[in-house]
Design a protein around this motif. Structure first.
Motif, mmCIF file in Angstrom:
data_model
loop_
_atom_site.group_PDB
_atom_site.id
_atom_site.type_symbol
_atom_site.label_atom_id
_atom_site.label_comp_id
_atom_site.label_asym_id
_atom_site.label_seq_id
_atom_site.Cartn_x
_atom_site.Cartn_y
_atom_site.Cartn_z
ATOM 1 N N SER A 197 45.532 -20.846 3.002
ATOM 2 C CA SER A 197 45.652 -21.515 4.300
ATOM 3 C C SER A 197 47.100 -21.639 4.747
ATOM 4 O O SER A 197 48.029 -21.580 3.933
ATOM 5 N N ILE A 198 47.285 -21.783 6.045
ATOM 6 C CA ILE A 198 48.572 -22.163 6.629
ATOM 7 C C ILE A 198 48.387 -23.575 7.185
ATOM 8 O O ILE A 198 47.491 -23.812 8.004
ATOM 9 N N SER A 199 49.205 -24.505 6.735
ATOM 10 C CA SER A 199 49.082 -25.889 7.204
ATOM 11 C C SER A 199 49.657 -26.023 8.619
ATOM 12 O O SER A 199 50.463 -25.197 9.050
ATOM 13 N N PRO A 200 49.251 -27.075 9.339
ATOM 14 C CA PRO A 200 49.862 -27.347 10.653
ATOM 15 C C PRO A 200 51.339 -27.714 10.460
ATOM 16 O O PRO A 200 51.741 -28.118 9.371
ATOM 17 N N ASN A 201 52.136 -27.587 11.512
ATOM 18 C CA ASN A 201 53.522 -28.047 11.406
ATOM 19 C C ASN A 201 53.576 -29.578 11.552
ATOM 20 O O ASN A 201 52.529 -30.237 11.695
ATOM 21 N N ALA A 202 54.784 -30.115 11.528
ATOM 22 C CA ALA A 202 54.928 -31.579 11.546
ATOM 23 C C ALA A 202 54.302 -32.203 12.782
ATOM 24 O O ALA A 202 53.869 -33.375 12.771
ATOM 25 N N ILE A 215 45.902 -10.136 11.406
ATOM 26 C CA ILE A 215 45.586 -9.220 10.298
ATOM 27 C C ILE A 215 46.871 -8.683 9.687
ATOM 28 O O ILE A 215 47.764 -8.238 10.416
ATOM 29 N N TRP A 216 46.956 -8.765 8.370
ATOM 30 C CA TRP A 216 48.029 -8.095 7.631
ATOM 31 C C TRP A 216 47.379 -6.936 6.872
ATOM 32 O O TRP A 216 46.930 -7.106 5.725
ATOM 33 N N PRO A 217 47.270 -5.765 7.513
ATOM 34 C CA PRO A 217 46.579 -4.642 6.850
ATOM 35 C C PRO A 217 47.495 -3.948 5.851
ATOM 36 O O PRO A 217 48.668 -3.698 6.139
ATOM 37 N N ARG A 218 46.973 -3.662 4.667
ATOM 38 C CA ARG A 218 47.804 -3.064 3.614
ATOM 39 C C ARG A 218 47.075 -1.938 2.883
ATOM 40 O O ARG A 218 47.090 -1.841 1.660
ATOM 41 N N GLY A 219 46.392 -1.089 3.656
ATOM 42 C CA GLY A 219 45.700 0.024 3.007
ATOM 43 C C GLY A 219 44.426 -0.437 2.336
ATOM 44 O O GLY A 219 43.470 -0.791 3.017
ATOM 45 N N SER A 220 44.403 -0.490 1.034
ATOM 46 C CA SER A 220 43.152 -0.836 0.350
ATOM 47 C C SER A 220 42.895 -2.346 0.283
ATOM 48 O O SER A 220 41.953 -2.790 -0.356
ATOM 49 N N PHE A 221 43.757 -3.138 0.915
ATOM 50 C CA PHE A 221 43.513 -4.593 0.932
ATOM 51 C C PHE A 221 44.127 -5.196 2.186
ATOM 52 O O PHE A 221 44.850 -4.510 2.932
ATOM 53 N N MET A 222 43.826 -6.445 2.470
ATOM 54 C CA MET A 222 44.380 -7.098 3.666
ATOM 55 C C MET A 222 44.195 -8.601 3.586
ATOM 56 O O MET A 222 43.417 -9.114 2.779
ATOM 57 N N ILE A 223 44.941 -9.300 4.446
ATOM 58 C CA ILE A 223 44.712 -10.732 4.673
ATOM 59 C C ILE A 223 44.430 -10.909 6.154
ATOM 60 O O ILE A 223 45.029 -10.230 6.990
ATOM 61 N N ASP A 254 53.572 -14.877 -12.254
ATOM 62 C CA ASP A 254 54.574 -13.839 -12.028
ATOM 63 C C ASP A 254 54.007 -12.656 -11.258
ATOM 64 O O ASP A 254 54.592 -12.188 -10.288
ATOM 65 N N LYS A 255 52.841 -12.195 -11.710
ATOM 66 C CA LYS A 255 52.233 -11.051 -11.028
ATOM 67 C C LYS A 255 51.920 -11.378 -9.573
ATOM 68 O O LYS A 255 52.118 -10.567 -8.679
ATOM 69 N N VAL A 256 51.404 -12.605 -9.351
ATOM 70 C CA VAL A 256 51.008 -12.986 -8.000
ATOM 71 C C VAL A 256 52.235 -13.094 -7.095
ATOM 72 O O VAL A 256 52.240 -12.591 -5.965
ATOM 73 N N SER A 257 53.313 -13.713 -7.594
ATOM 74 C CA SER A 257 54.474 -13.856 -6.706
ATOM 75 C C SER A 257 55.136 -12.496 -6.472
ATOM 76 O O SER A 257 55.553 -12.186 -5.355
ATOM 77 N N GLU A 258 55.197 -11.690 -7.509
ATOM 78 C CA GLU A 258 55.759 -10.350 -7.322
ATOM 79 C C GLU A 258 54.954 -9.568 -6.278
ATOM 80 O O GLU A 258 55.507 -8.926 -5.385
ATOM 81 N N PHE A 259 53.627 -9.710 -6.377
ATOM 82 C CA PHE A 259 52.760 -9.011 -5.433
ATOM 83 C C PHE A 259 52.945 -9.499 -4.002
ATOM 84 O O PHE A 259 53.105 -8.714 -3.062
ATOM 85 N N PHE A 260 52.927 -10.808 -3.812
ATOM 86 C CA PHE A 260 53.083 -11.343 -2.452
ATOM 87 C C PHE A 260 54.458 -11.006 -1.873
ATOM 88 O O PHE A 260 54.580 -10.735 -0.677
ATOM 89 N N GLU A 261 55.469 -11.043 -2.723
ATOM 90 C CA GLU A 261 56.807 -10.722 -2.210
ATOM 91 C C GLU A 261 56.897 -9.255 -1.789
ATOM 92 O O GLU A 261 57.591 -8.914 -0.837
ATOM 93 N N GLU A 262 56.171 -8.403 -2.481
ATOM 94 C CA GLU A 262 56.208 -6.994 -2.113
ATOM 95 C C GLU A 262 55.381 -6.695 -0.861
ATOM 96 O O GLU A 262 55.825 -5.963 0.016
ATOM 97 N N TYR A 263 54.176 -7.282 -0.799
ATOM 98 C CA TYR A 263 53.255 -6.858 0.255
ATOM 99 C C TYR A 263 53.144 -7.816 1.456
ATOM 100 O O TYR A 263 52.771 -7.392 2.544
ATOM 101 N N TYR A 264 53.404 -9.087 1.236
ATOM 102 C CA TYR A 264 53.261 -10.038 2.338
ATOM 103 C C TYR A 264 54.530 -10.866 2.544
ATOM 104 O O TYR A 264 54.446 -12.094 2.694
ATOM 105 N N PRO A 265 55.721 -10.237 2.572
ATOM 106 C CA PRO A 265 56.958 -11.026 2.679
ATOM 107 C C PRO A 265 57.016 -11.835 3.986
ATOM 108 O O PRO A 265 57.523 -12.960 3.988
ATOM 109 N N ASP A 266 56.471 -11.266 5.069
ATOM 110 C CA ASP A 266 56.505 -11.961 6.366
ATOM 111 C C ASP A 266 55.591 -13.184 6.392
ATOM 112 O O ASP A 266 55.766 -14.083 7.216
ATOM 113 N N LEU A 267 54.613 -13.203 5.516
ATOM 114 C CA LEU A 267 53.662 -14.316 5.491
ATOM 115 C C LEU A 267 54.151 -15.465 4.616
ATOM 116 O O LEU A 267 53.824 -16.643 4.859
ATOM 117 N N LEU A 268 54.972 -15.125 3.622
ATOM 118 C CA LEU A 268 55.371 -16.119 2.610
ATOM 119 C C LEU A 268 55.953 -17.427 3.176
ATOM 120 O O LEU A 268 55.606 -18.510 2.683
#
Lengths: 449, 449
Positions: A197-202, A215-223, A254-268
């Motif tokens: 989820s993305i929380s509301p702002n203040a 949509i964050w499309p990434r080939g064989s997966f997406m959010i 470690d695997k999860v953060s490495e993965f998100f940093e590689e594929y979803y940096p704009d979402l982080l």
């Protein structure tokens, strides 16, 4: 028509509660049995969690029960897909060239609560919660249910199962396989889903563009992300189970953060709690269920997800279930309480349409994942937008399915696929940029004749 | 390889008993559990009842267990289809242009008894009858079975379910659907079947041509007959359930005799007791079952009808199940008792072939019913016979499936369909009668490259 007929409905979800309302409006007695607790009493976490795309087929069904305008007040319009490619700027891909066409983000439980509250206004409707139905006598329209650890019976003139993808009523029909020649299939994608989820702002507002489906499309997966009324977004990760980036492999921080940093940096930046959510939230499966017949012995019927569960990639699962109620009600209007006739006409009218939207939803899984950010797809979408802007009679495949509620799914699928084939052929020509829009339109309109 | 591994086999039918023999031959311990009583002790009605077509895939599997020649002694060769059109003379349509190619009519229970007797010779094999398995712990390779109303447990290194279309092992896997992403489909024809018979004559001989498979094709329905060793024939009516001539409508003696007199007048002299048999014998359903995966947790596997039940119209159901054993044994030869590897390699190798023969069997249902007596079909068959006679390297689709046991079903299907397409194109040409056989052959052989 005997207004005194009693209809037992198994399952008080979206389909079951709307069905109860429509049947009560026609004067029938309705007894609903629901295994879960009463959502109206657990309203607290209703605003968040699962949201769905409500579009014109669902709205038409709600309109027939005079509920459209009140429900729309709980919705957030979404005018297109906001595509977030990896490493480049995001952009909007509208759902239609017509500004009047949009889909709506709605809370599943919020909508269910609204329908339950409406159903509670009818004195012909009785509702029992925390009351699982454990067996159905298909021929006698009788059910066995559990309440406070005791087993009881109830009998109606007919039983209608709207108890979802795991339907007990359908399972009972399956036990009568030789007698009913009961065909059944369950087909799972090798992908699952997990919610973040993305929380509301203040200020309680939306941190990213509100009135779109992201949509964050990434080939064989997406959010994907849909907006909620409280300023939050519900994110859904659609991922394979078994590949290197699959849920089964992303099993350490470690695997999860490495993965998100590689594929979803704009979402982080928007999801500071993603690690917690990733490891706390369950992985769901994505399956298609088809079966036939939907009725047994003229006494029992299944509808909604109980008879046709689909994957969520066309945003039509809920809409198809609500449309079931609209179509069923029209059949009742014609054939009254000749239930055997009603059930047969209904299943014969709906079955091919349910198959069609199931297949379209699978197609869209691959389209959303693989093509929404590729050149050919975007070019085709652009031409379709222009066509829809200039020609009121043109509807793209997506628009036929989503914004033409009176057109059955199967016909939308057939016509939409023919259109796609024609457009694709033109887009592959060397001179496609010189072809005037009216040429496209002319070729497409020949399909109608 | 640990020869001490214990394999629990659920179901002592054709597939299970041959599998037990092969595993024992490789030195493993085998415990078979069978819910039915021991066929060896109820041998009396074994000669009659169901017979099946045993062809080269089944024979190859039996050969690998050194059982081919002894089993062939219980078979009656069938060299072709004897077609009995309504109102005209019957004629023979050979299965192949090669006289060495034929299929074999064999008693299902007779073959099963032979395999059980063979299995009883191995001291590593224990067999328990009237012992239904009611639950399987898929991860622990443990079973729960009932014996004389008491519940017991057994545990092996692995469990293999060869318990047929209604497999309990498969149902247990289905209960683990989310974990296994278990895909499943059951698909029934709107046709069923009922068995009748032709008795031997006073000399204990066959009243109609013995060494063929007889067909009385009648459009949407048909009767077939296979010879038994005792001089009788088992007839199978394949009929719709719901049409005017369907089982559900032919429900009085008058209707049945009127129907047989109209459609099967040539058969009537041979079946004086047909009324009795028609009303005493049950109607069976005809279904296709597909599922995936076939293995769970590297500990449990299903094979044979348990994982791929098909309709009987290609005469391949039993052959496919026996071929499962042959292929499984080859995988064990390569990978030993690394069961997880063995199960995965086996299911990946067999699944598409099982799907292929399932689809071919459905195709053949329509072909046998609708086309075996039509002109175009017969012309094509004639050319194929000539091709097979003159060119040893040519096999028709039917021959690829039936007489090429080393060619996997899927490749037989693909090549066979390509051949059919080419032959059909040529047969539609105006000058088709002038085309020399070598032209056909040349075009067909281009497929190989």
């Amino acid at each position: 028509m005997s207004k005194h007929d009693k209809i037992i409905i198994v399952g008080a979800g979206l389909c079951g509660s709307l069905l109860a309302i429509k049947l009560a409006q026609r004067g029938f007695k309705v007894a609903i049995y629901e295994k879960r607790s009463d959502l109206r009493k657990t309203e607290l976490d209703a605003g968040r969690s699962i949201n769905l795309a409500l579009s014109s087929r669902g709205l038409l069904a709600l309109e027939r029960a005079n509920l459209k305008s009140s429900i729309l007040q709980e919705c957030i319009p979404m005018r297109g897909r906001q595509i977030h490619p990896l490493g480049s700027e995001s952009f909007l891909s509208p759902y239609s060239g017509r500004s009047t066409d949009y889909i709506n983000s709605v809370s599943r439980s919020g909508l269910n609560i609204a329908l339950l509250k409406e159903a509670a206004k009818y004195e012909q409707i009785t509702m029992r919660f925390e009351t699982p139905v454990v067996d159905v006598d298909l021929k006698k329209a009788a059910i066995t249910y559990k309440s406070e650890d005791e087993t009881h019976q109830d009998k109606g003139d007919v039983v209608i199962g709207t108890d979802g993808a795991g339907s007990v009523v359908r399972r009972t029909m399956m036990k009568h396989t030789p007698e009913l020649l009961f065909n059944y299939s369950q087909d799972f994608l090798r992908h699952g889903y997990k919610e973040l989820s993305i929380s509301p702002n203040a200020q309680g507002q939306w941190k990213i563009e509100k009135e779109v489906l992201h949509i964050w499309p990434r080939g064989s997966f997406m959010i994907i992300a849909l907006p909620n009324l409280d300023g939050s977004f519900t994110l859904t990760m659609f991922h394979p189970f078994f590949t290197e980036v699959g849920f089964n492999n992303l099993n350490s921080k470690d695997k999860v953060s490495e993965f998100f940093e590689e594929y979803y940096p704009d979402l982080l930046p928007y999801i500071p709690h993603y690690q917690e959510e990733y490891f706390n939230n369950p992985v769901g499966t994505l399956g298609t269920i088809k079966c036939y017949p939907w009725q047994a012995f003229g006494k029992t019927l299944i509808m909604g997800d109980a008879s046709h569960a689909i994957v969520p990639f066309y945003g039509q699962g809920m809409n198809a279930s609500l449309e079931d109620v609209r179509v069923f009600d029209e059949v009742v209007e014609t054939h009254g309480n000749d239930w055997e006739k009603v059930f047969n006409v209904f299943q014969d009218e709906r079955r091919e349409n349910a198959d069609a939207i199931a297949d379209l939803a699978i197609d869209n899984f691959y389209e959303m994942r693989d093509h929404v950010d590729d050149q050919a797809f975007m070019r085709k979408r652009q031409i379709e937008m222009q066509l829809e802007q200039q020609y009121p009679d043109y509807y793209s495949k997506y628009s036929l399915v989503t914004f033409k509620p009176e057109l059955p799914y199967e016909r939308a699928m057939i016509r939409g696929r023919q259109q796609d084939e024609i457009l694709l052929k033109i887009c592959q020509r060397d001179d496609f940029e010189q072809i005037p829009l009216k040429e496209y339109h002319k070729k497409l309109m020949q399909l109608r004749s």
